[in-house]
Scaffold this active site. Structure first.
Site, PDB file in Angstrom:
ATOM      1  NE  ARG A 119      -4.202  -1.355   0.074  1.00  0.00           N
ATOM      2  CZ  ARG A 119      -5.418  -1.526   0.658  1.00  0.00           C
ATOM      3  NH1 ARG A 119      -5.471  -0.854   2.009  1.00  0.00           N
ATOM      4  NH2 ARG A 119      -6.117  -2.505   0.339  1.00  0.00           N
ATOM      5  CD  GLN A 124      -2.291   5.368  -4.856  1.00  0.00           C
ATOM      6  OE1 GLN A 124      -2.368   6.375  -5.774  1.00  0.00           O
ATOM      7  NE2 GLN A 124      -2.406   5.982  -3.517  1.00  0.00           N
ATOM      8  CG  ASP A 127      -4.126  -1.948  -4.091  1.00  0.00           C
ATOM      9  OD1 ASP A 127      -4.325  -3.061  -3.746  1.00  0.00           O
ATOM     10  OD2 ASP A 127      -4.297  -1.157  -2.830  1.00  0.00           O
ATOM     11  CB  SER A 130      -7.471  -0.669  -3.952  1.00  0.00           C
ATOM     12  OG  SER A 130      -6.701  -0.540  -2.797  1.00  0.00           O
ATOM     13  CE1 TYR A 227      -4.422  -3.879   4.152  1.00  0.00           C
ATOM     14  CE2 TYR A 227      -2.032  -3.426   4.397  1.00  0.00           C
ATOM     15  CZ  TYR A 227      -3.059  -3.753   3.538  1.00  0.00           C
ATOM     16  OH  TYR A 227      -2.734  -4.328   2.406  1.00  0.00           O
TER      17      TYR A 227
END
Length: 375
Positions: A119, A124, A127, A130, A227
């Site tokens: 993360r 990104q 990911d 996500s 997290y």
């Protein structure tokens, strides 16, 4: 590099790891794409669409022959793993655990787990958790609206007024934020809870009310990776008391709380369910890892005293075309870290993204969470 795209074999898995759009980009970059026949059927992508994009379409054996890398949505089953040559790079959701890491190492595969994409800002676009969670949060509310026997928005009619539904989202990560936004768009009155203080402003920005015990432990309840931390038993008891009083008034509850590598935390007890009104709905996104509700059953919708509890295992798969498109782009964005300047298979093992994802390499478990420590 020759990349094989597998047909998913898990029951109910409709997604695929490539789309014609990403195939074209791979082919343009000089790679050979071999797609297993029927791989895109669940996502409404025909074999001819892959062929038109420049891919080879054939049997599993033909797709795997000479493959440098294998891309998949989920971990291949045992029979398929045996057909993948040792030394092949496998990139997929692998449900990582010590047992899976050992299995990958024993198979001789260089395995990268999409669940472990770090993360960090640079990762990104890769990911997958996500991208898939975003769709899951949306779909959870759509499923809840179908199971809930009443309207979501307030409606004023000559015959009377229909009160808006009260929706409560537990866990405000990517899925939770999308669930809040979707429930709000449908007209519900939305509240949300999370143990991470940073999300309070995000909840408010979406027009929902934040519910949490905001003590000193709450203020420190987030890891460096973004997290949620495992909270103390004392905090969990206080939070459970607050949630218990709040949940009894709710019509729809969506739970999204997950801790990587651990069973899902239990947030809703049987007593809480029994306090809810008949006709209420719980959609538990954590069903695959045990569920946030103690009554959740994976891949089932149960009715407990008139309260429906839905434990869908694969909500992104209920939006197969969009979920596949986003996942395929995640893989396409990862590809530059898997090849050298000439496009040959050469994972960047010294890159923090690849290091974070790697379960096994050269027949050995390499992920620090699962590698056996020398004594």
């Amino acid at each position: 590099m020759r990349i094989a795209i597998l047909k998913e074999r898990d029951a109910g898995e409709t997604r695929v790891a490539a789309t014609p759009e990403t195939i074209k980009k791979f082919v343009k970059a000089g790679h050979v794409l071999a797609v297993e026949k029927g791989a895109g059927d669940g996502a409404s992508i025909r074999d001819a669409d892959f062929t038109d994009a420049g891919a080879e379409v054939g049997t599993l054996a033909a797709s795997l022959k000479g493959a440098d890398a294998v891309f998949a949505v989920r971990k291949p089953d045992a029979a398929t793993l045996k057909k993948i040559a040792k030394g092949t790079l496998l990139v997929s959701h692998l449900d990582p655990s010590a047992e899976v890491a050992d299995e990958m190492a024993a198979s001789g595969l260089d395995a990268l787990s999409m669940e472990f994409v770090p993360r960090i800002t640079r990762a990104q676009a890769m990911d997958a958790l996500s991208s898939q969670s975003n769709l899951a949060g949306y779909r959870a509310v759509i499923e809840a609206s179908q199971l809930y026997g009443r309207a979501f928005p307030m409606m004023m009619t000559a015959a009377g007024t229909v009160a808006p539904a009260k929706a409560f989202v537990m866990g405000v990560g990517v899925a939770g934020l999308q669930a809040i936004a979707t429930a709000r768009r449908l007209g519900a009155v939305v509240t949300a809870t999370d143990v991470r203080p940073a999300v309070k402003e995000q909840v408010a920005s979406l027009g929902a009310k934040f519910i949490a015990v905001e003590d000193e432990e709450f203020k420190q309840a987030e890891t460096a990776g973004g997290y949620a931390k495992q909270m103390s038993a004392e905090y969990q008891a206080k939070q459970a008391e607050l949630v218990a009083s709040h949940i009894a008034k709710q019509d729809v509850v969506v739970t999204t709380a997950l801790i990587p590598g651990r069973p899902a935390p239990k947030l809703i007890t049987k007593a809480m369910v029994e306090s809810m009104k008949p006709g209420s709905v719980i959609v538990d996104l954590a069903a695959p890892t045990g569920g946030n509700c103690e009554l959740t059953k994976a891949d089932e919708i149960i009715d407990h005293n008139g309260v429906k509890i839905a434990g869908y295992n694969n909500l992104p798969g209920r939006l197969a075309a969009d979920a596949s498109a986003l996942y395929a782009k995640n893989l396409a964005n990862l590809l530059p870290l898997l090849v050298d300047e000439d496009g040959n298979r050469a994972p960047h093992w010294d890159d923090e993204i690849i290091q974070g994802m790697a379960l096994s390499r050269d027949g050995a478990v390499v992920h620090p969470n699962f590698a056996k420590q020398e004594t």
